[in-house]
Design a protein around this motif. Sequence first.
Motif, PDB file in Angstrom:
ATOM      1  N   ALA A  11       0.839  -1.195   0.000  1.00 35.05           N
ATOM      2  CA  ALA A  11       0.000   0.000   0.000  1.00 35.05           C
ATOM      3  C   ALA A  11       0.876   1.248   0.000  1.00 35.05           C
ATOM      4  N   LYS A  12       0.433   2.259  -0.755  1.00 36.29           N
ATOM      5  CA  LYS A  12       1.143   3.541  -0.818  1.00 36.29           C
ATOM      6  C   LYS A  12       0.177   4.606  -1.302  1.00 36.29           C
ATOM      7  N   ALA A  13       0.504   5.843  -1.024  1.00 35.18           N
ATOM      8  CA  ALA A  13      -0.357   6.945  -1.460  1.00 35.18           C
ATOM      9  C   ALA A  13       0.491   8.187  -1.700  1.00 35.18           C
TER      10      ALA A  13
ATOM     11  N   THR B  77      -5.652  12.735  -3.967  1.00 35.56           N
ATOM     12  CA  THR B  77      -4.889  11.626  -3.397  1.00 35.56           C
ATOM     13  C   THR B  77      -4.980  10.429  -4.322  1.00 35.56           C
ATOM     14  N   PHE B  78      -3.823   9.852  -4.611  1.00 40.15           N
ATOM     15  CA  PHE B  78      -3.709   8.620  -5.387  1.00 40.15           C
ATOM     16  C   PHE B  78      -3.272   7.541  -4.400  1.00 40.15           C
ATOM     17  N   THR B  79      -4.096   6.506  -4.225  1.00 38.33           N
ATOM     18  CA  THR B  79      -3.802   5.458  -3.240  1.00 38.33           C
ATOM     19  C   THR B  79      -3.812   4.100  -3.927  1.00 38.33           C
ATOM     20  N   TYR B  80      -2.770   3.322  -3.670  1.00 33.02           N
ATOM     21  CA  TYR B  80      -2.696   1.955  -4.202  1.00 33.02           C
ATOM     22  C   TYR B  80      -2.817   0.964  -3.055  1.00 33.02           C
ATOM     23  N   LEU B  81      -3.724  -0.005  -3.213  1.00 30.29           N
ATOM     24  CA  LEU B  81      -3.864  -1.122  -2.290  1.00 30.29           C
ATOM     25  C   LEU B  81      -3.751  -2.414  -3.086  1.00 30.29           C
ATOM     26  N   PRO B  82      -2.809  -3.293  -2.724  1.00 29.61           N
ATOM     27  CA  PRO B  82      -2.687  -4.577  -3.426  1.00 29.61           C
ATOM     28  C   PRO B  82      -4.034  -5.306  -3.429  1.00 29.61           C
TER      29      PRO B  82
ATOM     30  N   LYS C 157      -6.778  -4.377  -4.678  1.00 34.47           N
ATOM     31  CA  LYS C 157      -7.880  -3.447  -4.949  1.00 34.47           C
ATOM     32  C   LYS C 157      -7.562  -2.550  -6.135  1.00 34.47           C
ATOM     33  N   GLY C 158      -6.341  -2.056  -6.195  1.00 37.63           N
ATOM     34  CA  GLY C 158      -5.951  -1.169  -7.278  1.00 37.63           C
ATOM     35  C   GLY C 158      -5.674   0.233  -6.777  1.00 37.63           C
ATOM     36  N   THR C 159      -5.737   1.178  -7.704  1.00 40.85           N
ATOM     37  CA  THR C 159      -5.413   2.576  -7.423  1.00 40.85           C
ATOM     38  C   THR C 159      -6.686   3.404  -7.445  1.00 40.85           C
ATOM     39  N   THR C 160      -6.869   4.193  -6.393  1.00 37.68           N
ATOM     40  CA  THR C 160      -8.030   5.082  -6.345  1.00 37.68           C
ATOM     41  C   THR C 160      -7.561   6.524  -6.477  1.00 37.68           C
ATOM     42  N   LEU C 161      -8.430   7.338  -7.032  1.00 39.69           N
ATOM     43  CA  LEU C 161      -8.228   8.784  -7.119  1.00 39.69           C
ATOM     44  C   LEU C 161      -9.293   9.423  -6.250  1.00 39.69           C
ATOM     45  N   GLN C 162      -8.863  10.282  -5.333  1.00 39.55           N
ATOM     46  CA  GLN C 162      -9.790  10.983  -4.449  1.00 39.55           C
ATOM     47  C   GLN C 162      -9.559  12.483  -4.552  1.00 39.55           C
ATOM     48  N   VAL C 163     -10.637  13.247  -4.451  1.00 36.58           N
ATOM     49  CA  VAL C 163     -10.548  14.683  -4.235  1.00 36.58           C
ATOM     50  C   VAL C 163     -11.124  14.882  -2.842  1.00 36.58           C
TER      51      VAL C 163
END
Length: 191
Positions: free
Chosen positions: A86-88, A141-146, A148-154
Amino acid sequence: MKRAVVRTLSCAAVLVMLTASTLHTAALAGQLEGATLADTLKAGEKTLKLNGLGLRKKALFKVYVGGLYLESPSKDAGAILAADQAKAIRLHFLRDLTKGQLVEAFQEGFEANAQDKAAQNAAFDKMLALVPDVKTGSTLTFTYLPGKGTTLQVADKELGAFEGKGFADAVFSIWLGPKPPSEDLRKGMLG
């Protein structure tokens, strides 16, 4: 007896000063150019820690403060990109920007750094379509979870999710790849 009390009070005073010093240092860890980013970020069941902050400048303008969040601290961009952990990256904007300006900047970073552009291009275009205009103080925010994938949040609102580690690698390489938007930004994020 007096001596024992004085010694105990002296030790307590030193402990209080050390604690206050540590708390002050921790509070400063998430501040740069007037932007404050949290020391931790929740990603699914994981709590990610702020690895570092960097400033994105373009010409004379301060554009955003970028914060990199990881499970464990690292200064090695290649290892961070390679790890399936996981990383963001959170961007705190210091000025208003249009969707067009953001899309152009993200596209430049993708073209300069992504390893497998052809495989990730369609998903990247879908993500870019979701990027909004931003105001001063806004966050993306760009967040990666193994798994699940990568999400983009505002702010705290999720705009979209994109599967696969390859996509995450392409997105995170924008800031951590060999040709980041600015070397100072990359160095700051790497701590």
